[in-house]
Design an enzyme around this catalytic site. Structure first.
Site, PDB file in Angstrom:
ATOM      1  N   LEU A 119      44.314  34.047  24.468  1.00  0.00           N
ATOM      2  CA  LEU A 119      43.683  35.343  24.675  1.00  0.00           C
ATOM      3  C   LEU A 119      42.720  35.282  25.858  1.00  0.00           C
ATOM      4  O   LEU A 119      42.074  34.260  26.099  1.00  0.00           O
ATOM      5  CB  LEU A 119      42.928  35.746  23.409  1.00  0.00           C
ATOM      6  CG  LEU A 119      43.833  35.962  22.187  1.00  0.00           C
ATOM      7  CD1 LEU A 119      43.006  35.996  20.909  1.00  0.00           C
ATOM      8  CD2 LEU A 119      44.656  37.225  22.337  1.00  0.00           C
ATOM      9  N   HIS A 169      45.034  26.699  12.649  1.00  0.00           N
ATOM     10  CA  HIS A 169      45.705  25.673  13.439  1.00  0.00           C
ATOM     11  C   HIS A 169      46.129  24.547  12.494  1.00  0.00           C
ATOM     12  O   HIS A 169      45.340  24.130  11.644  1.00  0.00           O
ATOM     13  CB  HIS A 169      44.756  25.153  14.520  1.00  0.00           C
ATOM     14  CG  HIS A 169      45.405  24.134  15.406  1.00  0.00           C
ATOM     15  ND1 HIS A 169      46.368  24.467  16.334  1.00  0.00           N
ATOM     16  CD2 HIS A 169      45.261  22.799  15.476  1.00  0.00           C
ATOM     17  CE1 HIS A 169      46.785  23.377  16.937  1.00  0.00           C
ATOM     18  NE2 HIS A 169      46.130  22.338  16.439  1.00  0.00           N
ATOM     19  N   ASP A 173      42.266  26.684  20.516  1.00  0.00           N
ATOM     20  CA  ASP A 173      42.028  25.966  19.273  1.00  0.00           C
ATOM     21  C   ASP A 173      40.600  25.420  19.219  1.00  0.00           C
ATOM     22  O   ASP A 173      40.358  24.255  18.875  1.00  0.00           O
ATOM     23  CB  ASP A 173      43.060  24.836  19.091  1.00  0.00           C
ATOM     24  CG  ASP A 173      44.479  25.389  19.027  1.00  0.00           C
ATOM     25  OD1 ASP A 173      44.656  26.466  18.446  1.00  0.00           O
ATOM     26  OD2 ASP A 173      45.393  24.753  19.561  1.00  0.00           O
ATOM     27  N   ARG A 180      48.398  38.586  31.677  1.00  0.00           N
ATOM     28  CA  ARG A 180      47.755  38.317  30.387  1.00  0.00           C
ATOM     29  C   ARG A 180      46.796  39.445  29.972  1.00  0.00           C
ATOM     30  O   ARG A 180      46.845  39.934  28.850  1.00  0.00           O
ATOM     31  CB  ARG A 180      47.000  36.988  30.504  1.00  0.00           C
ATOM     32  CG  ARG A 180      46.877  36.239  29.218  1.00  0.00           C
ATOM     33  CD  ARG A 180      46.352  34.849  29.454  1.00  0.00           C
ATOM     34  NE  ARG A 180      47.395  33.923  29.876  1.00  0.00           N
ATOM     35  CZ  ARG A 180      48.328  33.415  29.074  1.00  0.00           C
ATOM     36  NH1 ARG A 180      48.362  33.754  27.803  1.00  0.00           N
ATOM     37  NH2 ARG A 180      49.225  32.575  29.531  1.00  0.00           N
TER      38      ARG A 180
HETATM   39  C1  GAR Z   1      51.366  27.731  11.594  1.00  0.00           C
HETATM   40  O1  GAR Z   1      51.593  26.396  11.210  1.00  0.00           O
HETATM   41  C2  GAR Z   1      50.071  27.866  12.372  1.00  0.00           C
HETATM   42  O2  GAR Z   1      49.079  27.007  11.890  1.00  0.00           O
HETATM   43  C3  GAR Z   1      50.505  27.485  13.756  1.00  0.00           C
HETATM   44  O3  GAR Z   1      51.759  28.112  13.911  1.00  0.00           O
HETATM   45  C4  GAR Z   1      52.400  28.174  12.637  1.00  0.00           C
HETATM   46  C5  GAR Z   1      52.851  29.588  12.407  1.00  0.00           C
HETATM   47  O4  GAR Z   1      53.601  29.670  11.219  1.00  0.00           O
HETATM   48  N1  GAR Z   1      49.562  27.893  14.750  1.00  0.00           N
HETATM   49  C6  GAR Z   1      49.258  27.175  15.839  1.00  0.00           C
HETATM   50  O5  GAR Z   1      49.809  26.132  16.124  1.00  0.00           O
HETATM   51  C7  GAR Z   1      48.154  27.763  16.711  1.00  0.00           C
HETATM   52  N2  GAR Z   1      47.721  26.827  17.691  1.00  0.00           N
HETATM   53  P1  GAR Z   1      53.813  31.048  10.495  1.00  0.00           P
HETATM   54  O6  GAR Z   1      54.332  32.017  11.577  1.00  0.00           O
HETATM   55  O7  GAR Z   1      54.844  30.789   9.459  1.00  0.00           O
HETATM   56  O8  GAR Z   1      52.498  31.513   9.941  1.00  0.00           O
END
Ligand code: GAR
Length: 206
Positions: free
Chosen positions: A92, A108, A144, A64
């Site tokens: 991260l 999120h 988150d 990581r």
């Molecule tokens: C989005 O819905 C974002 O909120 C989520 O992944 C998706 C990415 O969509 N993120 C998480 O779940 C982070 N914990 P995108 O690639 O179309 O922006």
């Protein structure tokens, strides 16, 4: 002009919404670099088509922190003012987060602290909540987590599937992410514990 570094792993629709707002001048910022950790990330292709600087830094098989060091080096070389996680499905390291204090934001698809983790929209739908939504927050060492910059609420209808609910949430994600980025870039806030307090005259950011 403030410089954004976008990190993504997949579709990249939040990145696209931000890029459009930068291009139209709605968001006073420019995208300095788009970094993907997966070769198959659709967002990477979109960024290339838009003519933006891109970097593919595959995370597979790397420790990581070794990967985080590569990403941080690319972000620093691009002289970014703010690191924007846009569907970046990696946790991260504390080392990485310490490189960019209060300079990493995430979106999120849930009203945090409810439903952290993967597939948050499905979690919310299955739980039976009547309202769902999304959250933009500073990134700290937990997943988150971190002080909240903006949230938006959407209703959940009986006729919804997890997919229709996700789409309703996504439209709000595309709206509030740029607004929250603008708030961070203009510096009109201070962080008190977990609370992000807007300074007089700044917008509410909901
Ligand atoms: C989005 O819905 C974002 O909120 C989520 O992944 C998706 C990415 O969509 N993120 C998480 O779940 C982070 N914990 P995108 O690639 O179309 O922006």
């Amino acid at each position: 002009m403030k410089r954004l570094g976008i990190l993504l792993s997949g579709r990249g629709s939040n990145f696209e919404a931000i890029a459009r707002n930068c291009a139209s001048g709605k968001l006073a910022a420019e995208i300095a670099i788009v970094i993907a950790n997966r070769e198959d990330a659709q967002g990477l292709e979109t960024a290339r088509k838009m003519g933006l600087p891109v970097a593919l830094l595959p995370s597979k098989g790397l420790a990581r922190e070794d990967h985080d060091r590569q990403v941080a080096a690319a972000l620093k070389a691009a002289a970014v003012d703010l690191v924007v996680l846009a569907g970046y499905m990696r946790i991260l390291t504390a080392w990485f987060i310490a490189q960019f204090p209060l300079r990493i934001v995430n979106i999120h698809p849930a009203l945090l602290p409810s439903f952290p983790g993967l597939d948050a929209q499905h979690q919310a739908w299955e739980y039976g909540v009547r309202y769902a939504g999304c959250t933009v927050h500073f990134v700290d060492e937990k997943m988150d987590s971190g002080p909240i910059l903006a949230q938006a609420v959407v209703p959940v209808f009986d006729s919804d599937t997890a997919e229709t609910l996700s789409n309703r949430i996504l439209a709000e994600e595309h709206r509030i992410y740029s607004e929250a980025i603008a708030l961070v870039l203009n510096g009109q806030f201070r962080v008190e514990g977990r609370r992000v307090v807007r300074l007089t005259g700044a917008r509410n950011g909901n």
